[in-house]
Write an enzyme that holds these catalytic residues in place. Sequence first.
Site, PDB file in Angstrom:
ATOM      1  CD  GLU A 239       4.506  -3.398  10.620  1.00  0.00           C
ATOM      2  OE1 GLU A 239       5.663  -3.351  10.174  1.00  0.00           O
ATOM      3  OE2 GLU A 239       3.851  -2.373  10.910  1.00  0.00           O
TER       4      GLU A 239
ATOM      5  CD  GLU B 136       6.118  -3.909   5.883  1.00  0.00           C
ATOM      6  OE1 GLU B 136       6.506  -2.850   6.432  1.00  0.00           O
ATOM      7  OE2 GLU B 136       4.945  -4.310   5.949  1.00  0.00           O
TER       8      GLU B 136
END
Length: 676
Positions: A150, A307
């Site tokens: 991320e 995710e």
Amino acid sequence: MISTKISKMIYGGDYNPEQYDRDTMHEDIRMFKKANIDFVRVNIFAWATSQKDEVTYDFTWLDEVIDTLYDNGIQVGIGTGTAAHPAWMAKKYPDILRTEFDGKKRKFGGRHNSCPNSLTYRKYASLFVGKLVAHYQDHPAVLLWNISNEWGGACYCENCEKEFRVWLKKRYQSLDNVNRAWNTSFWGHTFYDWDEIVTPNLLSEHFGERQTMFQGISLDYARFNSDSMLECHKMEYELIKKSIPETIVTTNIMGAYKPLDYQKWAPYMDVIAWDNYPSMNTPVSYTAMMHDLMRGLKNGEPFMLMEQTPSQQNWQPYNSLKRPGVMRLWSYQAVAHGSDSVLFFQMRRSRGACEKFHGAVIEHVGHENTRVFREVAELGEELIQLNDRLLDSRVTAKAAIVFDWDNWWSVEYSSGPSIALKYVDEVHKYYKALFDQNIQVDMVSVEADLTQYEVVIAPVLYMVKPGYAKKIEEFVENGGTFLTTFFSGIVDENDLVTLGGYPGELRKVLGIWSEEIDALPPEHSNKIVTEKEYGNLKGTYTCNLLFDLIHSEGAEVIAMYGEDFYQGRPVVTMNKFGKGQAWYIASSPDSSFLADLMNGIAEEKGIKNEITANKHGIEITKRTKGDKVFIFVLNHNHESVRVELPGISGVNLLTKRNVVESIELGSFDAAIIEQE
């Protein structure tokens, strides 16, 4: 396909065994197998675990983890671990530490804590990744490599300031070009030396995150910041691909994440992988739009749901549990929009720190006798039954919505006309109008080929980049329907106003010009009064936010404002241009207007879905693979619903039951119908 090594949708998620002892890991693996888990990501934040100082690299612990997982039939994605540098590095080399927007230099802590333009950070990151690759490049367990985690944030340190000047030299070649692009004659900002340029933050051009006195400078720094992190990503990507050219390399990204222009990142991701974390009250259509935005990054190729939480987040203000069935439903929503995986964060809850209350497959109680585990295991069994049927199937669309990060930055850096103008919100309004009619949509960049579409919608196309107006003209001339809105065609790629009247370069194709823009607080509205019926469009609607005062230059007036001093002036126009049409919506309309307008456009262009949303909360979409068609029917309601499916018959792959033109779905239920 994500990889030729897989024979079904991979199922699993993030696993951090460095946080636990080995007895716990063996117990975890027992439960993984019970839940049909066949893939986990490891080493995501474990740089410090494997490198205790500058010269010592020890992967013994990771060898044991990966070997044990592989022996139990579980493949791995290896994280490069570079999302958080070790403490010893920050102590010895403070140049790697970020400087915040307010000018404060950080100490060690958190994650994404490295300056992307620190040569020290890049040196040690590349050394570490090189060691990892050399060690694991031939390991049979490795399905893919995951760079960092991320990516995000921004830095305003001296490293970045110096590198920003280098970036500007490459982009503009000369200071004269910089001065022209930034309009530096305003407020005496003319630069005579490259070293006079400083980073735009609270110490210089800004008086808030979104509030800047020089939009051109701040826009370029946003581009530079995204490019800086991309350079770090590319460094790792190229290291891995040089040694293992056939492997899959990606990173997990975050949907409409403003700081990073993912459309520029996509070429350096072998598969798009993204993290989906809607809240309990996130509109279902917004989540769908994010899936479509991610799918669009690589021209419709299947992506990875990398995710999602099996139960709840930890970082939202109110971290609600996913109600029974919702995890399964939202997993299939991702698949319906193009995902070829179902993965979670996290496999076991952390014992301490900020993610200890983030949901996991294995809860703190440590056994499988939980609601969440049962739901995970049941979904895992369904994915086994689906086998490879859906792998590499595609979502096809005849409608496209343009989404552009440069435009987003520019719109929201603008000083005026309205603080309430939010680019993504306006895009979502138009997406939802199509979503509610089960019309599939591609989210595309300004670089996309438009010839495959019947309808192209570009909400708030404030920035028109070189050549884009011509592309739109050609699309419409050849029979396409183009629609744009208020606050479009205003500036060029440098955020300089296109002189001669709004909407600038779009004026010809739209057949209108805009004289003024009124901005009122969102609670103030005006009326849209239709002059001519179009599809379901008739009667009176409301609009708010911005109000363009436009004149027709050949465009047909479809609706007028109903109030204020511009009552009776055009608010909706349609211009016939070549074989096609160009629509302009001069304000932000209510949902009923958009539903009626989109219904008419879809019907006229032949893209109306006959399987309509005859019940609120029912989502219907499809993927195709050769001559196989898979219809997804998703019930986002708390109650059971019977859904009419005229002309559809086949087998529900999730229940093995035949479906003939209708189906009964329970609360938060899903069906995948392989059409006969």
